[in-house]
Write an enzyme that holds these catalytic residues in place. Structure first.
Site, short mmCIF file in Angstrom:
data_model
loop_
_atom_site.label_atom_id
_atom_site.label_comp_id
_atom_site.label_asym_id
_atom_site.label_seq_id
_atom_site.Cartn_x
_atom_site.Cartn_y
_atom_site.Cartn_z
N GLU A 150 11.36 2.80 6.96
CA GLU A 150 10.15 3.48 7.44
C GLU A 150 10.09 3.22 8.94
OE1 GLU A 150 7.85 5.26 5.77
OE2 GLU A 150 8.77 5.05 3.80
N CYS A 184 2.16 4.24 13.68
CA CYS A 184 3.47 4.92 13.65
C CYS A 184 3.33 6.43 13.60
CB CYS A 184 4.28 4.44 12.46
SG CYS A 184 3.42 4.60 10.90
P1 NAD Z 1 10.30 -4.08 14.96
O1 NAD Z 1 11.41 -3.21 14.48
O2 NAD Z 1 10.43 -4.73 16.28
O3 NAD Z 1 10.02 -5.26 13.91
C1 NAD Z 1 9.81 -5.04 12.53
C2 NAD Z 1 10.27 -6.24 11.73
O4 NAD Z 1 11.66 -6.43 11.95
C3 NAD Z 1 9.59 -7.56 12.11
O5 NAD Z 1 9.26 -8.26 10.92
C4 NAD Z 1 10.64 -8.29 12.91
O6 NAD Z 1 10.58 -9.70 12.71
C5 NAD Z 1 11.93 -7.75 12.33
N1 NAD Z 1 13.01 -7.74 13.33
C6 NAD Z 1 12.90 -7.57 14.67
N2 NAD Z 1 14.11 -7.59 15.25
C7 NAD Z 1 15.01 -7.77 14.27
C8 NAD Z 1 16.43 -7.88 14.23
N3 NAD Z 1 17.15 -7.82 15.34
N4 NAD Z 1 17.03 -8.04 13.03
C9 NAD Z 1 16.30 -8.10 11.89
N5 NAD Z 1 14.95 -8.01 11.87
C10 NAD Z 1 14.31 -7.85 13.04
O7 NAD Z 1 9.01 -3.15 14.88
P2 NAD Z 1 7.53 -3.51 15.35
O8 NAD Z 1 7.49 -3.58 16.83
O9 NAD Z 1 6.98 -4.62 14.55
O10 NAD Z 1 6.76 -2.19 14.85
C11 NAD Z 1 6.66 -1.06 15.64
C12 NAD Z 1 7.62 0.03 15.20
O11 NAD Z 1 7.50 0.24 13.82
C13 NAD Z 1 7.33 1.36 15.85
O12 NAD Z 1 8.54 2.00 16.16
C14 NAD Z 1 6.60 2.12 14.75
O13 NAD Z 1 6.69 3.52 14.87
C15 NAD Z 1 7.29 1.62 13.54
N6 NAD Z 1 6.43 1.74 12.39
C16 NAD Z 1 6.75 2.59 11.39
C17 NAD Z 1 5.91 2.74 10.31
C18 NAD Z 1 6.21 3.65 9.18
O14 NAD Z 1 5.53 3.55 8.17
N7 NAD Z 1 7.18 4.55 9.28
C19 NAD Z 1 4.73 1.99 10.25
C20 NAD Z 1 4.44 1.14 11.30
C21 NAD Z 1 5.28 1.00 12.36
#
Ligand code: NAD
Length: 396
Positions: A150, A184
């Site tokens: 997602e 998002c």
């Molecule tokens: P992110 O990808 O930075 O982090 C999400 C999760 O991934 C966190 O738990 C983090 O600890 C983990 N993570 C971070 N780097 C990682 C790595 N290198 N390897 C493995 N895991 C890792 O996202 P964010 O900043 O928390 O959220 C914002 C993003 O999420 C935006 O792009 C937004 O559009 C998207 N989003 C999508 C939805 C949806 O339902 N489609 C909902 C909310 C947010």
């Protein structure tokens, strides 16, 4: 509305319908393999890993869990380290509610997420950025683990000249500045048919005033930016155009006013990266076909919103552009209908959930055919010789 209320709806819906979702589903059996009955029997994958983001740290962690539990799985949840207080609360709640061998929370940052991803899972459900989603897909590929991603992206919002501008302004301001744009599916940027650009801008400004008062910094209904890194990234976008409303910032308080940006170039950073904050670029257009052509060249977004009174325009836009989901004459709310699948396509994600779709996401569809003791037509067995004409006939 967005965290706990949303979850209650998901839980109620699953409790009400689960018995039916769980039923094995009878399907027809072709004549050639009769006499037999066939059905699809959902079964849990087993142990699932759910990784959440920070922007709706309760909903986006626990709504997938509703589907995982409904489908009969055990789950490990990894909340975002950028919402540490909420992560603590959720971890405590889960620990008090479920035996740890059934559902467990593991808190921590990137290293913890990577460590978890290096283990064996039966399903991975990830919500977060497209960049990290790519890493998750790579880790899943190592063990051929099925997954849902997602992700995010730049969700456009189109307003045509015949739209109800008052309604459009209210719903765009609501959808964009809810959680200060850190949603998002927030409208990322606005494309407005040129003749109504000025009147829409006036109405957008009016709505910002009405919803958040003369000083949004004092409004109890206006959120802050999650941290300084995101604040600095967003503040940089303010230089990518003319500020038509808002533009005030306070780095110590992580405050950025609801901002409308005009005179923005399609190639500016604010039009290249997902904004994920309270800055709304507003760009005029003259020809809807040109807009469609342009959007078709961009990655497929998570959402698309269209404000119009014309069914022809609606069918043209929704028929020719691919995106996760969207609304006509509204923003965001498609995701709160549990009868609609929620998810992206292409760079905005893989797979979908909510309501029944969550149950299906977390279930393997096991295919079963049971032969009935009603005789055994010899036609399938060798030697075929003179039976070939009959085989051809049945197979046709
Ligand atoms: P992110 O990808 O930075 O982090 C999400 C999760 O991934 C966190 O738990 C983090 O600890 C983990 N993570 C971070 N780097 C990682 C790595 N290198 N390897 C493995 N895991 C890792 O996202 P964010 O900043 O928390 O959220 C914002 C993003 O999420 C935006 O792009 C937004 O559009 C998207 N989003 C999508 C939805 C949806 O339902 N489609 C909902 C909310 C947010």
């Amino acid at each position: 509305m967005a965290e706990i209320g949303f979850l209650y709806t998901e839980i109620r819906h699953a409790v009400r319908h689960l018995r039916r979702w769980m039923q094995p589903r009878r399907v027809p059996t072709p004549l050639a393999i009769q006499p037999a009955v066939s059905w699809i029997q959902p079964e849990p994958y087993g142990q699932v890993l759910i990784i959440g983001p920070w922007n709706y740290p309760v909903q986006l962690l626990l709504a997938p869990l509703v589907g995982a539990i409904a489908a009969g799985n055990c789950a490990v949840l990894k909340p975002s380290e950028l919402a540490p207080r909420t992560s603590e609360v959720v971890a405590g709640l889960i620990a008090r509610t479920f035996p740890p061998e059934f559902v467990t929370v593991v808190t921590g940052g990137v290293e913890v997420a990577q460590e978890l991803l290096s283990r064996r899972w039966d399903y991975i459900f990830f919500t977060g950025s497209t960049a990290v989603g790519r890493m998750v897909a790579r880790a899943a590929a190592e063990r051929l683990t099925p997954y849902t991603l997602e992700l995010g992206g730049k969700s456009p919002c189109i307003v045509t000249a015949d739209a109800d501008l008052d309604l459009a302004a209210r719903r765009i301001v609501w959808g964009k500045f809810f959680n200060a744009g850190q949603t998002c599916v927030a409208p990322d940027y606005l494309l407005v048919e040129r003749p109504v650009m000025q009147s829409l801008l006036e109405r957008l400004k009016g709505c910002i005033q009405r919803f958040f008062g003369p000083d949004p910094a004092a409004s109890p209904d206006y959120a802050r930016i999650v941290n300084q890194r995101h604040f600095d990234r967003l503040a940089g976008y303010l230089r990518n155009g003319q500020v038509a409303a808002g533009g005030q910032t306070d780095r110590d308080r992580l405050y950025i006013a609801p901002t409308l940006l005009v005179d923005v170039d399609w190639n500016a950073p604010v039009m290249q990266e997902e904004i994920f904050g309270p800055i709304l670029p507003v760009l005029p257009f003259d020809d809807l076909e040109e807009v469609i052509g342009r959007l078709r060249q961009r990655p497929r977004p998570l959402a698309l919103y269209l404000f119009t009174r014309s069914a022809t325009v609606r069918d043209r836009v929704f028929g020719s552009l691919s995106f996760g989901g969207g609304c006509v004459n509204d923003t965001l709310v498609h995701l709160s209908n549990p009868h609609l699948p929620f998810g992206g396509v292409g760079e905005s994600g893989t797979g979908a959930y909510h309501g029944r779709f969550s149950f299906e996401t977390f279930s393997h569809r096991k295919a079963v055919l049971q032969s009935l003791p009603l005789g055994d037509p010899m036609v399938r067995y060798q030697p075929y010789g003179r039976k070939l004409w009959l085989i051809r006939k049945v197979m046709r």
